[in-house]
Design an enzyme around this catalytic site. Structure first.
Site, PDB file in Angstrom:
ATOM      1  N   GLY A 148      -9.121  -1.325  -4.814  1.00 53.94           N
ATOM      2  CA  GLY A 148      -8.603  -0.252  -3.965  1.00 53.94           C
ATOM      3  C   GLY A 148      -9.385   1.036  -4.172  1.00 53.94           C
ATOM      4  O   GLY A 148     -10.589   1.028  -4.450  1.00 53.94           O
ATOM      5  N   SER A 149      -8.688   2.148  -4.092  1.00 55.55           N
ATOM      6  CA  SER A 149      -9.353   3.449  -4.098  1.00 55.55           C
ATOM      7  C   SER A 149      -9.999   3.825  -5.420  1.00 55.55           C
ATOM      8  O   SER A 149     -10.762   4.795  -5.482  1.00 55.55           O
ATOM      9  CB  SER A 149      -8.356   4.542  -3.690  1.00 55.55           C
ATOM     10  OG  SER A 149      -8.030   4.423  -2.318  1.00 55.55           O
ATOM     11  N   THR A 150      -9.714   3.092  -6.494  1.00 52.59           N
ATOM     12  CA  THR A 150     -10.424   3.386  -7.742  1.00 52.59           C
ATOM     13  C   THR A 150     -11.921   3.131  -7.574  1.00 52.59           C
ATOM     14  O   THR A 150     -12.735   3.723  -8.290  1.00 52.59           O
ATOM     15  CB  THR A 150      -9.893   2.548  -8.925  1.00 52.59           C
ATOM     16  OG1 THR A 150     -10.094   1.159  -8.657  1.00 52.59           O
ATOM     17  CG2 THR A 150      -8.414   2.827  -9.172  1.00 52.59           C
TER      18      THR A 150
END
Length: 508
Positions: free
Chosen positions: A238-240
């Site tokens: 995801g956004s990591t």
């Protein structure tokens, strides 16, 4: 007399021949076939022999014994292996059974397997010490293996995972999760927890029927508790993953910095004509379509980083991802690992999704911890390791791990930019991790949330990577929770709890 001597001579010759045959056979068995006979699966003496020497302890960095051998009441086996930490430490210690390596391929796992020769006292490094013990009539004992694990961080990591995931299922299947904590400056693994887990004591019994039954039950479960979800299970980051994408963006153009304004449309029209949106179709920044990159990062806007991904191209992002540890399995003694994956797509519309940690991009919790560890260590990624040192019965050091740099994905300048953005995630009121800006009293945490659609469930995976204290990092943590929902809601609290537990042991 002459007539009697001839038969006697014949008998004597026959006896001599048989004696020579027997002598040759005995020597052949002892000198040539001995190793293969000793290693035959049906040779129960191998089980007996390896249990006559007290197996060495496995201890944490702060001295907690997590595997030990105590005197047994069994008439055949002299020692009983015990695991005081049980399921919490199973991914760390692994297990050891009474089987020998030749009798069962999975006779042992984890550190128990990796350091078996030293723990059992049979390693070549211990030969001279064993000789001295023999002539001084001192009982032989296996070496002690000291790990890098901090007992408080490990205990907290497992308890938090169990509390979050116990009884949680997706389509009737138990959800999984993993936590890894690293010392950013050395790569030492401070915690490595997995859920679901198992109790190694159930496999350390002296009854082979019971061992086989327990092993079969554990392997038949889906997911298997024997799998280390901290290092072997991959989920969408995801956004990591925007840490990787922004790292490539900063590196490609030295003029870029956290205040650089980037396009932030809602939605973003992809090269193939489809559209990509922010979470819940939210606008980014002030809604003008132009947002400073640090603010877009703090709010975890998708469209700016997806567009950056298209501009950079899959090959550029993959090169940066590889530097962070993607696409290769780490060789960590005592730790089974799976490779995190990033594919450089020829279709730039797919690259847009890859750049925000979706599509077929996957990572382990270990990889998540490596993100933060790299930023915390000024752009240098240290190789993770679990075994600190091995000491013999006389307390002399037999093996000692030296920390080593694995790579340098980013410069210290870019690391400073990433750190600034990760602090904004937690400290900015609009940041997705703002709820944890006071997670540890008096300690500033830098982090990045991730909420990843997995394609298998309507409930997204929850991801969080963080380090603390931001000004003088001592710990970097990665957490992944299958089907956990929003990263800030499910994964971040676990990371903050582990950070707090560890820093308390340092008096912070």
């Amino acid at each position: 007399m002459t007539g009697m001597n001839r038969p006697i001579k014949r008998i004597s010759l026959a006896v001599l021949v048989m004696f020579v045959v027997l002598l040759v056979n005995v020597n052949y068995l002892q000198a040539v076939q001995a190793p293969s006979l000793a290693n035959k699966p049906l040779n129960d003496r191998a089980e007996y022999n390896q249990n006559q020497i007290q197996r060495g302890n496995i201890v944490t960095a702060d001295g907690m014994v997590i595997a030990a051998s105590k005197a047994s009441t069994d008439s055949l086996f002299k020692w009983q292996r015990e695991y005081p930490g049980g399921a919490a430490y199973a991914p760390v210690t692994g297990y050891d059974t009474i089987y020998s390596q030749s009798q069962a391929p999975n006779y042992a796992t984890g550190v128990e397997r990796a350091e078996n020769s030293l723990l059992s006292g049979t390693g070549s490094q211990l030969a001279f010490r064993n000789f001295i013990d023999t002539i001084t009539n001192k009982a032989e004992k296996g070496a002690t293996v000291q790990l890098t694990i901090n007992s408080q961080a490990q205990k907290t990591a497992y308890q938090e995972l169990a509390q979050t995931l116990n009884g949680k299922t997706i389509d009737g299947k138990q959800q999984v999760g993993g936590v890894v904590a690293l010392d950013p400056s050395t790569g030492a693994i401070l915690a490595m927890a997995s859920y679901p887990s198992y109790d190694p004591n159930e496999l350390a019994v002296h009854d082979t029927t019971t061992i086989n039954k327990v092993d079969s039950e554990l392997n038949s479960q889906d997911p298997s508790p024997l799998l280390n979800n901290a290092t072997q299970t991959t989920l969408p980051p995801g956004s990591t993953f925007k840490i990787v994408t922004s790292s490539a963006w900063y590196t490609q153009n030295p003029g870029n910095n956290p205040n650089t304004v980037v396009d932030s449309p809602e939605p973003l029209t992809l090269p193939n004509g489809n559209t990509l949106t922010n979470d819940n179709d939210e606008t980014c920044g002030n809604g003008s379509g132009k947002t400073p990159v640090f603010q877009a990062f703090a709010q975890s806007c998708n469209t700016p980083f997806a567009k950056i991904g298209v501009q950079l191209g899959g090959s550029t992002i993959k090169s940066m991802a590889n530097s962070y540890g993607f696409n290769s399995s780490l060789d960590i003694t005592g730790v089974p690992t799976a490779a995190s994956n990033f594919t450089a797509e020829s279709d730039s519309s797919l690259t847009a999704y890859d750049a925000i940690g979706q599509h077929d991009t996957t990572a382990t919790a270990l990889q998540e911890a490596m993100f933060s560890a790299t930023v915390a260590n000024g752009g240098k990624l240290m190789k993770p390791y679990l075994i600190s040192e091995v000491t013999a019965n006389d307390l002399s050091v037999v093996e000692e791990t030296q920390s080593q740099q694995l790579s340098q994905p980013i410069s210290s300048t870019v690391a400073g930019y990433e750190k600034q953005m990760m602090i904004a995630v937690v400290q900015d009121p609009d940041g997705t991790g703002y709820a944890f800006n006071q997670g540890v009293e008096g300690v500033e945490i830098a982090g990045k949330t991730g909420t990843a659609q997995n394609g298998a469930s309507s409930q997204p995976d929850a991801v969080f990577t963080a380090f603390a204290p931001a000004g003088n990092p001592k710990i970097a943590v990665g957490v992944m929770i299958e089907g956990g929902g929003y990263g800030a809601a499910a994964a971040a609290p676990i990371a903050v709890a582990v950070i707090s537990a560890y820093l308390k042991t340092l008096g912070i």
